[in-house]
Design an enzyme around this catalytic site. Structure first.
Site, short mmCIF file in Angstrom:
data_model
loop_
_atom_site.label_atom_id
_atom_site.label_comp_id
_atom_site.label_asym_id
_atom_site.label_seq_id
_atom_site.Cartn_x
_atom_site.Cartn_y
_atom_site.Cartn_z
N HIS A 1 3.89 6.12 -7.18
CA HIS A 1 4.96 6.77 -5.59
C HIS A 1 4.63 7.87 -5.71
CE1 HIS A 1 6.95 7.41 -2.08
NE2 HIS A 1 7.37 6.34 -1.89
N ARG A 9 0.62 4.57 3.05
CA ARG A 9 1.26 3.01 2.15
C ARG A 9 -0.05 2.05 2.42
NH1 ARG A 9 7.62 2.59 2.04
NH2 ARG A 9 7.35 4.53 0.23
N ARG A 18 12.64 6.53 4.93
CA ARG A 18 12.52 7.67 4.38
C ARG A 18 10.82 8.22 3.71
NH1 ARG A 18 16.84 6.16 3.68
NH2 ARG A 18 14.87 4.05 2.82
N THR A 19 10.28 7.55 3.74
CA THR A 19 8.74 8.48 3.68
C THR A 19 7.74 9.01 4.22
OG1 THR A 19 9.18 7.56 1.11
CG2 THR A 19 6.39 8.44 1.81
N LYS A 78 -7.40 -6.22 12.94
CA LYS A 78 -8.37 -7.08 12.69
C LYS A 78 -9.54 -7.82 11.71
CE LYS A 78 -7.89 -4.80 17.43
NZ LYS A 78 -8.32 -3.97 18.75
C1 NCD Z 1 11.16 3.29 -2.49
C2 NCD Z 1 9.80 2.76 -2.27
O1 NCD Z 1 9.08 2.58 -1.00
O2 NCD Z 1 8.99 2.25 -3.38
N1 NCD Z 1 11.26 4.01 -1.22
C3 NCD Z 1 11.13 4.89 -1.10
O3 NCD Z 1 9.76 5.46 -0.51
N2 NCD Z 1 12.22 6.65 -0.75
C4 NCD Z 1 11.78 2.37 -3.32
C5 NCD Z 1 11.64 1.44 -2.57
O4 NCD Z 1 11.37 0.44 -1.95
O5 NCD Z 1 13.03 0.45 -2.76
#
Ligand code: NCD
Length: 313
Positions: A129, A101, A51-52, A80
């Site tokens: 997040h 991320r 999703r993100t 690397k």
């Molecule tokens: C979450 C995350 O990555 O922290 N997912 C997301 O970004 N929608 C929640 C999760 O991974 O449980």
């Protein structure tokens, strides 16, 4: 230049204006279809995501911009041994804005110190997040008319769940929010969040072990996945993974106006039969994430004035 690393990097007013912009984009998407023509977003994902990453990419594409990036650390030079600082210095020459991320807490913050372009934290380890939080606030606002004035039950892995940490940080800035933290003993909200964020806010909070105990009180139930990848051993994960499973039966005691949120992905914690309940809004929540990220890209790129302070209307 502004970054979004921690939810508190934006003031409450900036956050509210950003959510207002997301509403406008939702209602009039065509007006924004070329707002980012010629702009490039880099998605630097060292940890798995569906999703993100895809909602960021969808957001940029729907604004007329373009995207590049990688979806795992083994397909980038991190494999690397390249540092985040070096990577972002280069990416600054390839893109206009970056979403990162990383499994290490603080990695996007480090990147922002070396970056010549805005950096967005798309999740750092078990820490924060902030763009999921914007999505959560957006969903709550659209469902309940405003963010404050609610009793919210946060349920599941409150220790490692970064979405929970960011959401609590943001919610304490709204009026009349009552928190109920529902978790096994081992997965309680970290004490630094209770001591530094919740207690000083003066908001009412308590802990519960069973969701049934508190169900009738809730306006929002925020379910979370037990974060397998952050456990030190598999045995503990196996013991705790099914601590909570939301079923239609458990919802019998809930308010008609309840909203069930989940940042997704779900594993076992919400039975699929719940998806048909009108109170289940997690898929709408995921959809809203695109509009929120469109608003965020416009604001950080300085293409929509008056959202962030210091950028006149
Ligand atoms: C979450 C995350 O990555 O922290 N997912 C997301 O970004 N929608 C929640 C999760 O991974 O449980």
């Amino acid at each position: 230049m502004r970054h979004l690393i921690d939810p508190l990097d934006f003031t409450r007013e900036e956050t509210d204006r950003l959510l207002g912009l997301a509403d406008r984009i939702w209602e009039h998407p065509a007006e924004y279809a070329h707002s980012c023509d010629g702009r490039v977003l880099a998605t630097l994902f060292y940890e798995p995501s569906t999703r993100t990453r895809l909602s960021f990419e969808s957001a940029m594409l729907r604004l007329g911009g373009q995207v590049l990036g990688f979806a795992s650390s083994d397909s980038s030079s991190a494999a690397k041994g390249e540092s985040v600082a070096d990577t972002i210095r280069m990416i600054s020459g390839y893109a206009d804005i970056a979403a990162m991320r990383h499994s290490k807490e603080g990695a996007p913050f480090v990147a922002s110190r070396y970056s010549a372009i805005p950096v967005i934290n798309a999740g750092d380890g078990g820490h924060q997040h902030p763009t999921q939080t914007l999505t959560d606030l957006f969903t709550i606002r659209r469902r309940h008319g405003r963010v404050g004035g609610v009793t919210i039950g946060l349920c599941g892995d409150l220790k490692f769940g970064r979405t929970v940490h960011s959401l609590i940080k943001s919610l304490v800035r709204y009026e009349d929010v009552r928190f109920i933290f529902i978790s096994p003993e081992e997965l309680r909200v970290p004490s630094y969040i209770l001591k530094e964020v919740v207690e000083p806010s003066g908001h009412t909070w308590r802990e519960a072990r069973a969701m049934e105990e508190v169900m009738p009180e809730l306006d929002i139930l925020y379910m979370t996945r037990v974060q397998r990848e952050r456990f030190f051993n598999e045995e503990d994960y196996v013991r705790l993974k099914d601590s909570y499973i939301l079923t239609p039966e458990k919802l019998c005691a809930a308010k008609e106006s309840l909203s069930i949120l989940h940042p997704l992905p779900r594993v076992n914690e919400i039975a699929p039969e719940v998806d048909h309940d009108p109170r289940a809004v997690y898929f709408q929540q995921a959809r809203g994430g695109v509009f929120v990220r469109m608003a965020l890209l416009l604001a950080l790129l300085g293409l929509e004035k008056g959202v962030l302070d210091g950028e006149g209307a």
